[in-house]
Design a protein around this motif. Structure first.
Motif, PDB file in Angstrom:
ATOM      1  N   ARG A 454    -137.433 -15.924 -16.778  1.00  0.00           N
ATOM      2  CA  ARG A 454    -137.115 -15.854 -15.342  1.00  0.00           C
ATOM      3  C   ARG A 454    -135.616 -15.750 -15.365  1.00  0.00           C
ATOM      4  NH1 ARG A 454    -135.739 -19.512 -11.289  1.00  0.00           N
ATOM      5  NH2 ARG A 454    -136.533 -21.124 -12.749  1.00  0.00           N
ATOM      6  N   ILE A 455    -134.906 -16.579 -15.755  1.00  0.00           N
ATOM      7  CA  ILE A 455    -133.520 -16.624 -15.743  1.00  0.00           C
ATOM      8  C   ILE A 455    -132.888 -15.979 -17.054  1.00  0.00           C
ATOM      9  CG2 ILE A 455    -131.316 -17.926 -15.413  1.00  0.00           C
ATOM     10  CD1 ILE A 455    -132.890 -20.181 -14.173  1.00  0.00           C
ATOM     11  N   ARG A 459    -129.718 -13.169 -17.164  1.00  0.00           N
ATOM     12  CA  ARG A 459    -128.474 -13.536 -18.057  1.00  0.00           C
ATOM     13  C   ARG A 459    -128.258 -12.484 -19.255  1.00  0.00           C
ATOM     14  NH1 ARG A 459    -127.365 -14.892 -13.876  1.00  0.00           N
ATOM     15  NH2 ARG A 459    -127.671 -17.003 -13.109  1.00  0.00           N
ATOM     16  N   GLU A 462    -126.638  -9.204 -18.034  1.00  0.00           N
ATOM     17  CA  GLU A 462    -125.254  -9.526 -17.851  1.00  0.00           C
ATOM     18  C   GLU A 462    -124.524  -9.706 -19.123  1.00  0.00           C
ATOM     19  OE1 GLU A 462    -126.575 -11.887 -13.824  1.00  0.00           O
ATOM     20  OE2 GLU A 462    -125.693 -13.215 -15.254  1.00  0.00           O
ATOM     21  N   ARG A 466    -121.721  -7.443 -20.700  1.00  0.00           N
ATOM     22  CA  ARG A 466    -120.055  -7.959 -21.039  1.00  0.00           C
ATOM     23  C   ARG A 466    -119.833  -7.448 -22.370  1.00  0.00           C
ATOM     24  NH1 ARG A 466    -121.089 -12.647 -17.546  1.00  0.00           N
ATOM     25  NH2 ARG A 466    -122.077 -13.848 -19.446  1.00  0.00           N
TER      26      ARG A 466
ATOM     27  N   LEU B 106    -132.971 -26.113 -28.166  1.00  0.00           N
ATOM     28  CA  LEU B 106    -133.691 -25.309 -27.460  1.00  0.00           C
ATOM     29  C   LEU B 106    -133.529 -25.795 -25.973  1.00  0.00           C
ATOM     30  CD1 LEU B 106    -135.685 -22.878 -27.023  1.00  0.00           C
ATOM     31  CD2 LEU B 106    -137.628 -24.624 -27.534  1.00  0.00           C
ATOM     32  N   ASN B 109    -130.164 -25.162 -24.333  1.00  0.00           N
ATOM     33  CA  ASN B 109    -129.997 -23.688 -24.065  1.00  0.00           C
ATOM     34  C   ASN B 109    -130.898 -23.263 -22.602  1.00  0.00           C
ATOM     35  OD1 ASN B 109    -128.285 -23.261 -25.895  1.00  0.00           O
ATOM     36  ND2 ASN B 109    -129.578 -22.076 -27.192  1.00  0.00           N
ATOM     37  N   ILE B 110    -131.834 -23.954 -22.499  1.00  0.00           N
ATOM     38  CA  ILE B 110    -132.751 -23.714 -21.191  1.00  0.00           C
ATOM     39  C   ILE B 110    -132.151 -24.182 -20.212  1.00  0.00           C
ATOM     40  CG2 ILE B 110    -134.957 -24.156 -20.197  1.00  0.00           C
ATOM     41  CD1 ILE B 110    -136.492 -24.154 -22.979  1.00  0.00           C
ATOM     42  N   LEU B 113    -129.579 -22.295 -18.861  1.00  0.00           N
ATOM     43  CA  LEU B 113    -129.963 -21.057 -17.694  1.00  0.00           C
ATOM     44  C   LEU B 113    -130.294 -21.568 -16.648  1.00  0.00           C
ATOM     45  CD1 LEU B 113    -132.444 -19.167 -20.282  1.00  0.00           C
ATOM     46  CD2 LEU B 113    -130.499 -18.252 -19.322  1.00  0.00           C
ATOM     47  N   TYR B 114    -130.737 -22.771 -16.582  1.00  0.00           N
ATOM     48  CA  TYR B 114    -130.871 -23.280 -15.245  1.00  0.00           C
ATOM     49  C   TYR B 114    -129.638 -23.607 -14.331  1.00  0.00           C
ATOM     50  CZ  TYR B 114    -135.741 -25.112 -15.420  1.00  0.00           C
ATOM     51  OH  TYR B 114    -137.141 -25.096 -15.537  1.00  0.00           O
ATOM     52  N   SER B 116    -126.906 -22.136 -14.848  1.00  0.00           N
ATOM     53  CA  SER B 116    -126.201 -20.898 -14.450  1.00  0.00           C
ATOM     54  C   SER B 116    -126.240 -20.420 -13.182  1.00  0.00           C
ATOM     55  CB  SER B 116    -126.369 -19.911 -15.435  1.00  0.00           C
ATOM     56  OG  SER B 116    -127.681 -19.339 -15.322  1.00  0.00           O
ATOM     57  N   ASP B 117    -127.648 -21.165 -12.333  1.00  0.00           N
ATOM     58  CA  ASP B 117    -127.864 -20.555 -11.341  1.00  0.00           C
ATOM     59  C   ASP B 117    -128.179 -21.684 -10.148  1.00  0.00           C
ATOM     60  OD1 ASP B 117    -128.985 -18.961  -8.986  1.00  0.00           O
ATOM     61  OD2 ASP B 117    -130.933 -18.882  -9.617  1.00  0.00           O
ATOM     62  N   ARG B 146    -122.368 -21.267 -20.895  1.00  0.00           N
ATOM     63  CA  ARG B 146    -121.258 -19.998 -21.395  1.00  0.00           C
ATOM     64  C   ARG B 146    -121.686 -18.659 -20.576  1.00  0.00           C
ATOM     65  NH1 ARG B 146    -124.128 -20.562 -27.041  1.00  0.00           N
ATOM     66  NH2 ARG B 146    -125.669 -21.577 -25.682  1.00  0.00           N
ATOM     67  N   TYR B 147    -122.603 -18.757 -19.921  1.00  0.00           N
ATOM     68  CA  TYR B 147    -122.936 -17.551 -19.024  1.00  0.00           C
ATOM     69  C   TYR B 147    -121.987 -17.368 -17.694  1.00  0.00           C
ATOM     70  CZ  TYR B 147    -127.367 -17.749 -21.550  1.00  0.00           C
ATOM     71  OH  TYR B 147    -128.370 -17.668 -22.381  1.00  0.00           O
ATOM     72  N   GLY B 151    -122.602 -14.569 -12.635  1.00  0.00           N
ATOM     73  CA  GLY B 151    -123.831 -13.749 -12.480  1.00  0.00           C
ATOM     74  C   GLY B 151    -124.579 -13.814 -11.390  1.00  0.00           C
ATOM     75  N   GLU B 152    -125.585 -13.053 -11.280  1.00  0.00           N
ATOM     76  CA  GLU B 152    -126.406 -13.126 -10.116  1.00  0.00           C
ATOM     77  C   GLU B 152    -126.972 -14.566  -9.831  1.00  0.00           C
ATOM     78  OE1 GLU B 152    -130.538 -10.819  -9.004  1.00  0.00           O
ATOM     79  OE2 GLU B 152    -129.548 -10.142 -10.595  1.00  0.00           O
ATOM     80  N   ASN B 153    -126.958 -14.980  -8.696  1.00  0.00           N
ATOM     81  CA  ASN B 153    -127.526 -16.411  -8.285  1.00  0.00           C
ATOM     82  C   ASN B 153    -128.131 -16.176  -6.875  1.00  0.00           C
ATOM     83  OD1 ASN B 153    -125.349 -17.124  -6.470  1.00  0.00           O
ATOM     84  ND2 ASN B 153    -123.971 -16.668  -8.192  1.00  0.00           N
ATOM     85  N   PHE B 199    -136.461 -13.201 -11.305  1.00  0.00           N
ATOM     86  CA  PHE B 199    -135.465 -13.870 -10.948  1.00  0.00           C
ATOM     87  C   PHE B 199    -135.380 -14.134  -9.434  1.00  0.00           C
ATOM     88  CE2 PHE B 199    -130.746 -14.526  -9.885  1.00  0.00           C
ATOM     89  CZ  PHE B 199    -130.450 -15.484 -10.839  1.00  0.00           C
TER      90      PHE B 199
END
Lengths: 525, 962
Positions: A454-455, A459, A462, A466, B106, B109-110, B113-114, B116-117, B146-147, B151-153, B199
């Motif tokens: 989903r996310i 990303r 994006e 970049r 892992l 990194n997940i 992602l969370y 980042s939004d 790092r993102y 970005g989109e959010n 998303f």
């Protein structure tokens, strides 16, 4: 003026229709009328040689003579040059259809009848071996049918290549308190460059009906559903017509061919979601819910549609079954190599000269398909990348084109056969743009259930942007790799789990496309 | 399977996935530790049980595993990839690794992602300090994103503050679907969904509506499920996270949900349903979860008040003065009019201990048996009918038992409104495929609810219950569907034979009763077959059964059905009265009725009385005293002059308001003990301020005979818990009571009540709760009754002749009125009207069928006059196809609506339970309130004036008199 009726074949398949087959059929009928000729126009399925569509065939004592691709302008000259007699002088004449090398060299088991018959003619179907498998199956018990499928070595043609017989065994053995089991056909054919399912449904629907009925007999399911993508209106119409006729003729219903055994079949339309090609989403959608992926276990074979044991098989898997039952599992297993037995209908698409369906035993190399059948690119430029297996599978560089087309060999090079779709790109392709497209596709089609997909997909776009904009390239390449790993190992289903494969293959095999700003990217010579 | 308390479970811990029950145990190895769990248990839960806590976000142990967050990934030897531990069942011999470098990366990194939004406003976030996202970010060691954040959010997503109790801030949402799943799986409303995909996925109430406009019933399950501050109580947003909590029991309906009262000092910040609550297992409804603000409402009266006449202003006085005033008055009346001229009413809202004390006060200090309780007007026929047939005045099952029922018949009950938490459990079972029969004149929500199919909605005519239940029994007996074995082994032969002879008479056939009940014969036959043929069939009923002139007959008719089909004495079956109030069961158990001492021991039984006399130190009257309606009649006759009424609002809740008010006015001393100046208090001479359930210790007994602890979370606003007030009044009357704590009262109850002999606070603490009978035979209580035998030995079939009520539609009164409860309000509304629940139901309305409306030219929101032979009132009309033609419906939550001005004094032949459910009326369009309403308004203004004088203030008018 001739009094004999000439039989003409003009396909009703979606590709032919897209190329004007309906109009052509009307114009040819009018032209014949004008000329006082009596013709019978049969709307057959496609032979799968799409570069020749609309492909008209004329029945002659020597066999069917093919003309294609035919357009309105050619009608006059075709009639003038003896179309109805099967004269071969016209430049569009391809000679005897069966002798066209593209077709002649194939090993058509599943597509044996495709394009030959009127798809909804029960007589046509039965004249060409149709329902022989069913008749045999009606004499067998469930376990014997499952054993036959096991013996064929058939593996799921939807892409996962899970042994079909073992899946059937699981459903056969499953105990359900409600005593209800289901057969679900996954006809949500959404991979780019694939059309074999559609061809089955549009050219030979009874084969699928027969295959599903046999599956029902095998595991004790009396209800089947074909989950069809709504983008296939022609297949929808043909399937419904075929189901009605099969039922009226006693091939479906409460008492199949007076055996006392029952099987009912219904077509359900999807709602344009790629994810519903994933079996658990498909089941959710069939149940009337949002197409969201279910976690496995439990397997659909044990807890499937409405919580009941369910076979979910791809169209091609089920379509292979009548042959297996009719000729025996061994006859099917005689094709192919290693653990990839039988045939796979490859589908050539993208930038290719001769796109179409090529059914061959496993083992042919990609290069043979691209060159001998495909005849190079449509643009005439050199091929650069080939995506085999759909939008979730790897791009193959030329160095890998000699890989034999079988499940294990492809897996060994980090690729997959998937559903057998092959999409060709010439040397103008920008592989970083293709990598971006993979992520973008996932953005559009992710069900949104699991976080990595989903996310991560958003990303991913994006980060690739970049990279393409030359922003902090090294760090972003590393981040992209991390993201790919996260999606592969973290995602709930193959959508998010395989989206990184094309991305990683593009990075690995075409690193030059990621090493410079996008505007000057690629091998644009 | 009978569930027993398992002390190993820590109800404050989230095990991630629900517990599985299996006889097969399997052993696996997690992080090198050998763990044995029930088959079907997830790897996540298996680990949690061994205190290996795998990070998680989308998993919580009251929802099925979902597998969406992927944070809980583990490695399993011999398996590819990193499966989610929540969705992976533990298997024997499995070797699981929950922590290593790869998994750590892992998860990190997940989490990256969370985040980042997600807004980075932790310090100012309402969930700060209690945020699972924050916790997991900490656990996985997230150090950077790092993102970036460009970005989109969803950070600008708009907030929804429409619900009065909680806010929805989608910018904080991590799309774990816990709210959506809770709404579906736990509550069964399916008001929430995920809208969009990928998303764009977002939580959406209804179809992109706000919460208030959606189908949301505000049960709070979503708020509780939310791991972030996306769904958050407004009280927490306002004041911050609570600092301590106390587990207590809800004081609304008879389900008896347990809550953690989460506190800041002495202030309740929020009520969170307690997972260890054995009736609710962590679920709640809008009332218990959110509608507790009344406890600190400005209308609370916190000082004792007295006056000589109800035409005089109130006077605030000290406790001593008020109690002495009351005692003097009561004794004076007795001297003047005799010992029996006073009495009292116990409260089904107060604790067992308080109820016990009030009836003890009446019997021991007043010296008579003029004690009654509001169960008189709701479930007294249940007590009578079940005692006569099954030998015990109580429901036979646990709530959880419904999960084993294959056919469920709901008669005259509306669980999704009136017993919402049980309603949710029932719907869960129905979604699993149990068959449902609803017998109700009105189309209640249960008839048509998501993923639930009612097999038969039997729309019987009000007043025809007994004809209906007889027809059911007739089908069972005439079609040979009875359980011969059960009848032979467990039932009295003679009574059965007589009953069989009676019930198989052709006049009871569905075909012959169709004209009475209005139920098509074929449909009734089909329903009877479903009930009789199910492996386990259960009946749930409510006041639609009891509040009739034949209420007791109907209860016996229901018991007959269960006996005839052998649906008694195991999980999944039974006769289940759904009790209206928190402690109706308890108030009955505690000897509130004029003829029964605690434990349903008859006052005429010399041996019983002797035991009580020995402990209480007084001589007890052996004659039953007055029932509530008799009290009113006696007051009108001038023989009943003084009354002590604790926590009940008879002036609003009892039928035929005009009569009740006249009786009130005839009293020389009315002592009301309540938390508000309720309708009854307007007629009172002494007002003793009561305490809410939050201010006291004690126990409530719910509809499944479960004794739950009530714990004091804040000091009583008026300084005394209700039992302390009763004790003080008793002492003022010269009968000494000297309890230091309610546990001592319970000890006395246990001493005198054979069914309670093993109940003690100590045992309650240990077990969590106890279902009576709890004595030496069943030291840990009795979840399912009548397993092998009945308290009366064998089940007793009772003849239930149908006798039509006198209340029938005529030319003058052609419509039948029936009354009930709505989800957001509670009975007389004294509590819920003083909360934001008013948003959903700020007035009682009259529901009527479109045909009846059209015949009278009535449209939605027209004022309509409702006239019966008792009186007349005016309400707003609501045209509704829930009704059948000829039947209208209203609620009685608002005093000024005067629903009970219309109801009559008809009552059950055995128990005098009023016939609220059938009143013949006429409805016409009108322009102004009824004469009664105008009088009521004037009286209300006058009484409020008297209250203001006492307080010397002019603050806004209390809600009661709206």
């Amino acid at each position: 003026m001739s009094t004999a009726v000439t039989r003409l074949f003009i396909p009703r398949d979606t590709t032919a229709l897209a190329m004007g087959a309906d109009r052509l059929a009307r114009e040819i009928a009018a032209e014949a009328d004008k000329r006082g000729e009596t013709v019978e126009i049969i709307r057959n399925g496609s032979r799968g040689m799409f570069w020749l569509e609309p492909l008209i065939e004329v029945e002659t004592p020597a066999g069917r003579i093919a003309y294609g691709p035919v357009d309105s302008q050619a009608i006059d000259s075709l009639f003038d040059q003896g179309l109805l007699q099967g004269e071969t002088s016209h430049p569009l004449c391809q000679g005897l259809t069966e002798a066209i090398p593209y077709l002649q060299k194939q090993q058509r088991l599943t597509f044996a009848r495709a394009g030959i018959t009127d798809p909804v003619s029960l007589d046509d179907y039965q004249q060409l071996d149709g329902f022989n498998g069913l008749k045999k199956a009606l004499q067998m018990d469930g376990q014997a049918i499952v054993d036959e499928v096991k013996a064929s070595g058939l593996r799921g043609r939807g892409g996962a290549a899970f042994p079909t017989g073992i899946k059937w065994q699981t459903v056969l053995d499953a105990v359900s308190p409600k005593q209800q089991k289901y057969i679900v056909c996954n006809a949500d054919e959404g991979d780019s460059g694939t059309f074999a399912d559609r061809m089955v449904m549009e050219a030979d629907p009874y084969m699928l009906i027969e295959g599903m009925t046999i599956a029902g007999l095998a595991v004790g399911a009396d209800q089947g559903y074909i989950y069809l993508r709504s983008e296939y209106p022609v297949a929808h119409q043909i399937l419904n017509e075929a189901i009605d006729k099969a039922e009226a003729a006693g091939f479906l219903g409460d008492n199949i061919l007076d055996s006392g055994k029952a099987f009912h079949l219904e077509v359900r339309l999807g709602a344009k979601a790629y994810i519903c090609g994933e079996e658990t989403s498909l089941l959710e959608s069939l149940e009337g819910k949002r197409g969201m992926v279910r976690a496995k276990p439990p397997l659909p074979a044990i807890v499937g549609l409405f919580g009941q044991p369910t076979i979910v098989n791809n169209v091609l898997s089920l379509a292979a079954v009548p042959y297996i039952l009719s000729k025996g599992g061994q006859a099917y297993a005689d094709y192919g190599m290693g653990r990839s037995l039988g045939t796979l209908p490859f589908q050539l698409a993208g930038n290719i000269k001769r796109g179409g369906l090529i059914e061959l035993a496993f083992g042919v190399t990609l290069r043979e398909l691209l060159e001998e059948y495909g005849g190079g690119t449509f643009t005439g430029r050199p091929m650069r990348a080939v995506q085999v297996g759909g939008p979730l599978c790897a791009y193959l560089p030329e160095s890998q084109w000699d890989t034999p087309m079988d499940y294990e060999s492809f897996q060994a090079v980090g690729a997959a056969l998937g559903h057998g779709g092959i999409v060709v790109f010439d040397d103008t392709v920008d592989m970083s743009a293709q990598a971006r497209f993979s992520m973008e596709f996932c953005v559009a089609e992710s069900c949104g259930k699991c976080t990595p997909c989903r996310i991560g997909s958003t990303r991913g776009v994006e980060v690739i942007d970049r990279i393409r904009n030359d922003e902090d390239r090294e760090a972003n390449m590393e981040l992209l790799e991390d993201l790919c790993e996260t999606m592969i190992y973290g995602s709930l289903c193959a959508m998010g789990g395989m989206t990184p494969f094309p991305v990683q293959s593009a990075v690995k095999h075409f690193p030059e496309d990621f090493n410079q700003p996008a505007q000057t990217n690629g091998a644009q010579s | 399977m009978i569930q027993i308390f398992d002390p190993k479970v820590d109800y404050n811990k989230d095990y991630g996935t629900p517990a599985h029950v299996s006889e097969n145990l399997i052993t696996l190895e997690i992080d090198g530790k050998s763990i044995t769990v029930a088959e079907g248990t997830s790897v996540m839960r298996a680990a949690a049980e061994a205190d290996i806590n795998i990070p998680k976000l989308c998993a919580t142990d009251n929802l099925e595993a979902f597998g969406s967050c992927r944070i809980c990934a583990v490695e399993i030897e011999g398996r590819r990839g990193t499966p989610a531990s929540c969705t992976t069942p533990a298997e024997a011999g499995m070797k699981v690794t929950t922590q290593n470098k790869r998994l750590g990366k892992l998860r990190r990194n997940i989490m990256e992602l969370y985040i980042s939004d997600h807004p980075l406003d932790c310090l100012t976030c309402p969930a700060n300090g209690n945020c699972e996202l924050q916790d997991v970010a900490g656990e996985v060691g997230l150090r950077e994103v790092r993102y970036g954040f460009s970005g989109e959010n969803h950070l600008q997503a708009e907030k929804d503050h429409s619900n009065p109790y909680f806010s929805f801030d989608p910018s904080k949402c991590i799309v774990c679907s816990r709210c959506v799943r809770a709404c579906g799986e736990v509550q069964g409303t399916f008001a929430l969904t995920i809208d969009g995909r990928g998303f764009d996925s977002k939580v959406s109430p209804g179809q992109n509506q706000d919460f208030l406009d959606s189908e949301c019933v505000s049960c709070g399950a979503c708020v509780q499920a939310c791991p972030t501050s996306t769904l958050m109580e407004k009280s927490v947003i306002e004041v911050g996270q609570p600092e301590h909590s106390v587990v207590t029991t809800c004081a609304y309906c008879g389900v008896g949900c347990q809550f953690k009262a989460e506190m800041k000092g002495a202030e309740v910040i929020r009520m969170v349903p307690y997972k260890g609550g054995q009736a609710n297992h962590g679920h709640s409804c809008v009332k218990g979860r959110f509608a507790f603000g009344y406890a600190t409402h400005e209308d609370r009266i916190t000082k004792p008040m007295i006056r000589d006449s109800i035409d005089e202003p109130w006077q605030e006085v000290s406790w001593d003065e008020a109690l002495n005033f009351a005692a003097t008055k009561l004794r004076g009346i007795q001297e003047k009019y005799g010992r029996d001229s006073i009495g009292g009413i116990t409260s089904s809202r107060c604790t067992n201990e308080e109820t016990y004390l009030v009836q003890k006060l009446i019997r021991a200090a007043f010296g008579n048996n003029n004690t009654d309780t509001c169960a008189r007007v709701c479930h007294s026929p249940t007590g009578y009918g079940l005692k006569a047939t099954l030998g015990e005045s109580a429901g036979t099952q646990t709530f959880d038992s419904v999960m084993h029922a294959d056919a469920i018949m709901v008669i005259g009950a509306n669980p999704t409104d009136a017993h919402p938490v049980f309603g949710s459990l029932l719907k869960k079972r129905l979604r699993q495929g149990a068959k449902l029969i609803v017998a109700d004149p009105r189309r209640i929500d249960l008839v048509k609810t998501p993923h639930v199919e009612t097999h038969h909605h039997l729309t019987l005519r009000p007043g025809s219950n007994v004809a209906f239940v007889n027809a059911m029994a007739h089908v069972i007996m005439s079609e040979g569907l009875e359980d011969h074995d059960f009848i032979a082994k467990r039932c009295q032969t003679e009574a059965f034979n007589a009953w069989r002879h009676f019930i198989t008479e052709e006049r009871h056939s569905p075909e012959n009763t169709e004209a009475i009940t209005g139920i098509p014969a074929a449909e009734l036959r089909s329903a009877a077959r479903i009930y009789a043929n199910a492996k386990n069939a259960a009946i749930y009923y409510g006041l639609g059964v009891t509040e009739h002139s034949q209420g007791s007959s109907m209860v016996m008719g229901i018991a007959n059905l269960a006996l005839a089909t052998g649906n008694i004495g195991r999980e999944g079956v039974g006769v289940n009265p759904l009790r209206g109030q928190n402690n109706v069961q308890g108030s009955c158990d505690m000897g509130s009725f004029p003829h029964e001492l605690p434990g349903y021991q008859h006052v005429s039984d010399d041996a019983v009385r002797a035991r009580f006399e020995a402990v209480w130190g007084v001589k007890l009257d052996n004659e039953p005293g007055l029932r509530i309606p008799n009290m009113f009649d006696a007051a009108m006759d001038g023989t009943y002059k003084g009354m002590y009424c604790q926590g009940e609002d008879i002036a609003q809740s009892d039928p035929n308001t005009n009569h009740v008010h006249a009786a009130m006015r005839a009293l020389e001393c009315l002592i009301v003990q309540d938390i508000f100046l309720n309708e009854t208090a307007k007629f009172a001479h002494v007002f003793l301020p009561g305490s809410s359930f939050l201010e006291k210790d004690g126990t409530f007994t719910n509809a499944e005979r479960r004794i739950n602890r009530v714990r004091k979370v804040m000091p009583p606003l008026a300084g005394k818990q209700d039992w302390e007030v009763t004790q003080a009044l008793s002492n003022a009357l010269g009968y000494p009571m000297n309890y230091n704590h309610p546990s001592e009262i319970m000890d006395e109850i246990a001493l005198l009540t054979p069914t309670f002999s093993n109940v003690s606070y100590e045992k309650l603490e240990e077990m969590g709760s106890l279902q009576w009978p709890c004595n030496d035979d069943t030291p840990n209580g009795t979840p399912i009754m009548h397993l092998d035998s009945f308290p009366i030995g064998k089940g007793h079939f009772s003849i239930t002749e149908y006798v039509a009520t006198e209340e029938r539609s005529t030319r003058k009164y052609p419509l039948l009125l029936t009354t009930g409860r709505t989800l957001s309000q509670y009975n007389v509304g004294a509590q819920t009207r003083r909360t934001e629940n008013q948003v959903w139901h700020d007035d009682d309305v009259l529901e009527l069928h479109p045909q009846d409306a059209e015949d009278r030219g009535i449209k939605d929101n027209d004022w309509v006059g409702i006239t019966s032979r008792s009186g007349e009132t005016v309400m707003l009309a609501k045209v509704s196809d829930r009704m059948q033609p000829g039947v209208v419906y209203t609620t009685f939550h608002h005093p000024h609506s005067g629903a009970n001005v219309v109801t009559t004094d008809n009552s059950d032949w055995a128990t005098n339970c009023p016939e609220y459910k059938v009143t013949a009326i006429q409805v016409i369009k009108v322009n102004e309130p009824s004469e009664w309403q105008q009088r009521y308004h004037e009286f209300h203004q006058e009484q409020i004036g008297h209250l203001h004088s006492a307080r010397g203030d002019k603050r806004s008018e209390p809600v009661a008199g709206k």
